[in-house]
Design an enzyme around this catalytic site. Structure first.
Site, PDB file in Angstrom:
ATOM      1  N   HIS A 128       0.836  -1.276  -0.026  1.00  0.00           N
ATOM      2  CA  HIS A 128       0.079   0.183   0.042  1.00  0.00           C
ATOM      3  C   HIS A 128       0.856   1.221  -0.149  1.00  0.00           C
ATOM      4  CE1 HIS A 128      -2.867   2.757   1.819  1.00  0.00           C
ATOM      5  NE2 HIS A 128      -3.666   2.108   1.514  1.00  0.00           N
ATOM      6  N   ASP A 205       2.985  -4.491   7.949  1.00  0.00           N
ATOM      7  CA  ASP A 205       1.964  -3.891   7.844  1.00  0.00           C
ATOM      8  C   ASP A 205       0.544  -4.759   8.105  1.00  0.00           C
ATOM      9  OD1 ASP A 205      -0.535  -2.786   6.960  1.00  0.00           O
ATOM     10  OD2 ASP A 205       0.598  -1.650   5.244  1.00  0.00           O
ATOM     11  N   GLN A 208      -4.643  -5.120   6.964  1.00  0.00           N
ATOM     12  CA  GLN A 208      -5.471  -5.979   6.251  1.00  0.00           C
ATOM     13  C   GLN A 208      -5.659  -7.443   7.057  1.00  0.00           C
ATOM     14  OE1 GLN A 208      -7.964  -5.035   4.759  1.00  0.00           O
ATOM     15  NE2 GLN A 208      -7.065  -3.256   3.742  1.00  0.00           N
ATOM     16  N   LYS A 231     -10.438  -0.594  11.077  1.00  0.00           N
ATOM     17  CA  LYS A 231     -10.770  -1.560   9.810  1.00  0.00           C
ATOM     18  C   LYS A 231     -11.244  -2.934  10.802  1.00  0.00           C
ATOM     19  CE  LYS A 231      -7.420  -0.330   6.457  1.00  0.00           C
ATOM     20  NZ  LYS A 231      -8.125   0.304   5.105  1.00  0.00           N
ATOM     21  N   CYS A 371      -4.754   2.724  -3.549  1.00  0.00           N
ATOM     22  CA  CYS A 371      -3.591   3.094  -3.068  1.00  0.00           C
ATOM     23  C   CYS A 371      -2.378   2.154  -3.143  1.00  0.00           C
ATOM     24  CB  CYS A 371      -3.598   3.358  -1.319  1.00  0.00           C
ATOM     25  SG  CYS A 371      -4.871   4.587  -1.095  1.00  0.00           S
TER      26      CYS A 371
HETATM   27  N1  PMP Z   1      -1.788  -0.853   4.603  1.00  0.00           N
HETATM   28  C1  PMP Z   1      -2.777  -1.435   4.008  1.00  0.00           C
HETATM   29  C2  PMP Z   1      -2.436  -2.833   3.546  1.00  0.00           C
HETATM   30  C3  PMP Z   1      -4.014  -0.922   4.010  1.00  0.00           C
HETATM   31  O1  PMP Z   1      -4.963  -1.909   3.406  1.00  0.00           O
HETATM   32  C4  PMP Z   1      -4.340   0.258   4.301  1.00  0.00           C
HETATM   33  C5  PMP Z   1      -5.681   1.014   4.417  1.00  0.00           C
HETATM   34  N2  PMP Z   1      -6.298   0.810   3.022  1.00  0.00           N
HETATM   35  C6  PMP Z   1      -3.142   1.036   4.888  1.00  0.00           C
HETATM   36  C7  PMP Z   1      -2.039   0.432   5.115  1.00  0.00           C
HETATM   37  C8  PMP Z   1      -3.495   2.390   5.682  1.00  0.00           C
HETATM   38  O2  PMP Z   1      -4.373   2.426   6.743  1.00  0.00           O
HETATM   39  P1  PMP Z   1      -4.827   3.734   7.483  1.00  0.00           P
HETATM   40  O3  PMP Z   1      -5.433   4.368   6.088  1.00  0.00           O
HETATM   41  O4  PMP Z   1      -6.001   3.149   8.217  1.00  0.00           O
HETATM   42  O5  PMP Z   1      -3.595   4.430   8.054  1.00  0.00           O
END
Ligand code: PMP
Length: 414
Positions: A128, A205, A208, A231, A371
């Site tokens: 991401h 990270d 998910q 999430k 993203c």
């Molecule tokens: N890493 C991953 C794999 C994600 O899916 C996301 C959220 N889409 C993020 C990081 C970022 O998370 P946040 O916007 O809650 O900081």
């Protein structure tokens, strides 16, 4: 003998989510975008409201009853997150606003202090943006280089390439536990073992993964683990970073301000102990407390049960989606290596048009680059549609998605 987790009572789960009483254009809300953010159960909503109604006060400073209550609840939430991740102690848990802030904390604090010219930061092609951009910013400041582990055509990490790229120059490996596009579950334990052999640290990270699978940071052996509260049934503005205590203790602060100090003069400041050293200013208190309640909610259901439910839903969805002619599904990891995320395209219908069409049926999916633009480039697409599942989704909702996609193909004449 492997014991099968008891089946999840989805109807009982759904009743705890007030949003599912809502209809959209007369149709029941079908929410298939939990990878973006999850819905919230009543207990989490109540916890936030109760904080403001009964004991709203700042933490770690008041000498009166409600401030003590607020501090105790805030610290209890930290303890719950530590237990949820099987962290050795609550001092290893830093509250953040989410995964993005947690990764930035590590990049700016650990990265700035430890990286120099000639060092390498190893990322993967399925990251991401929030696990790419902070590292680029730090690479620019320190002279370290970014290297990228490619994925296979099946959407798995290319582990042979990982081993080739994992040289003594690599100082940190930053890898997603579960891909937010392909759903791939990466072998993070093996990655940590191998990275440690060359003396690198590993940031996982978990945005998910933490909401969907049992996570044990000690079994994984990672040095850092980042998660987002919103999430995993918690409020927006909540999240956490797990860090090994020795590493956190050796790291400089990320942000300066109140709370993170011990003494301040104009000449010199000494810092508070971990984790407070990393929590400058007034934190999102109600959100952290309610995240603790979200952890209670998930734990009371059981992460094994949630995972088993999602494996079933995903397998069912993958099977039924085959009926939709012209569909392309990205990533073909086997069910045990896949979370509840399915990215797809339908003929050449733009994913945004598809999402708008599905919205008319009360179905919420995500459309776009998620993203993950480097991954989109690897997949040779500008964007995809994405359906993602959580503990409250049902096979009926997947049936509705499949039928709506068939109609969309007809509607757009493709
Ligand atoms: N890493 C991953 C794999 C994600 O899916 C996301 C959220 N889409 C993020 C990081 C970022 O998370 P946040 O916007 O809650 O900081």
């Amino acid at each position: 003998m492997i014991t099968k987790p008891t089946e999840l009572d989805v109807e009982a789960v759904r009743e705890q989510f007030p949003i599912f009483r809502r209809t959209i254009r007369g149709k029941q809300l079908i929410y298939l975008d939990s990878a973006a953010t999850s819905q919230k159960p009543q207990s989490v909503i109540d916890a936030e409201r109760e904080f403001y109604e009964r004991y709203n006060a700042n933490v770690h400073r008041g000498a009166y009853r409600i401030a003590e209550e607020a501090t105790a609840a805030y610290e209890a939430a930290r303890e719950k997150i530590a237990r949820f991740l099987n962290a050795p102690s609550k001092e290893c848990i830093v509250f953040t606003r989410g995964t993005t802030e947690a990764i930035n904390l590590v990049a700016y604090s650990w990265g700035w202090a430890n990286l120099k010219e000639g060092d390498e930061i190893l990322l993967t092609e399925m990251e991401h943006h929030s696990n790419i951009v902070p590292w680029q910013l730090i690479a620019q400041r320190t002279g370290a280089k970014i290297k990228v582990v490619p994925i296979t055509d099946d959407g798995l990490l290319d582990m042979d390439a990982f081993e080739r790229l994992l040289t003594e120059q690599v100082k940190i490996v930053a890898v997603t536990h579960v891909s937010n596009v392909l759903g791939t579950i990466n072998p993070v334990r093996e990655i940590c073992q191998k990275a440690h052999e060359v003396g690198a640290v590993v940031l996982v990270d978990g945005a998910q993964a933490a909401p969907h699978l049992p996570v044990d940071v000690q079994a994984i052996g990672c040095d850092f683990y980042a998660l987002s509260g919103h999430k995993m049934c918690g409020p927006t503005g909540s999240g956490a970073l797990y860090g090994r205590k020795e590493l956190l203790e050796a790291m400089p602060p990320f942000m300066g301000g109140g709370e993170m100090i011990r003494t301040v003069t104009f000449e010199r400041t000494t810092f508070n102990e971990v984790p407070y050293k990393f929590e400058a200013g007034t934190p999102p208190i109600a959100q952290a407390i309610a995240l603790g309640v979200a952890v209670d909610f998930l734990t009371s259901i059981g992460m094994e049960q949630i995972r088993a439910h999602e494996v079933e839903l995903t397998s069912y969805a993958l099977e039924r989606l085959q009926e939709v002619s012209g569909i392309t599904i990205y990533g073909s990891a086997p069910p045990e290596q896949r979370g509840g995320v399915i990215a797809f395209n339908l003929n050449d219908i733009h994913p945004h048009d598809l999402a708008t069409f599905l919205d008319a049926h009360g179905i919420c999916i995500r459309a776009g680059h998620h993203c993950a633009q480097p991954l989109m480039r690897r997949l040779n697409v500008a964007a995809t549609a994405r359906a993602s599942f959580y503990l409250y989704n049902t096979p009926d909702e997947i049936d509705a998605l499949v039928e709506a996609l068939k109609e969309a193909a007809k509607f757009f004449g493709r």
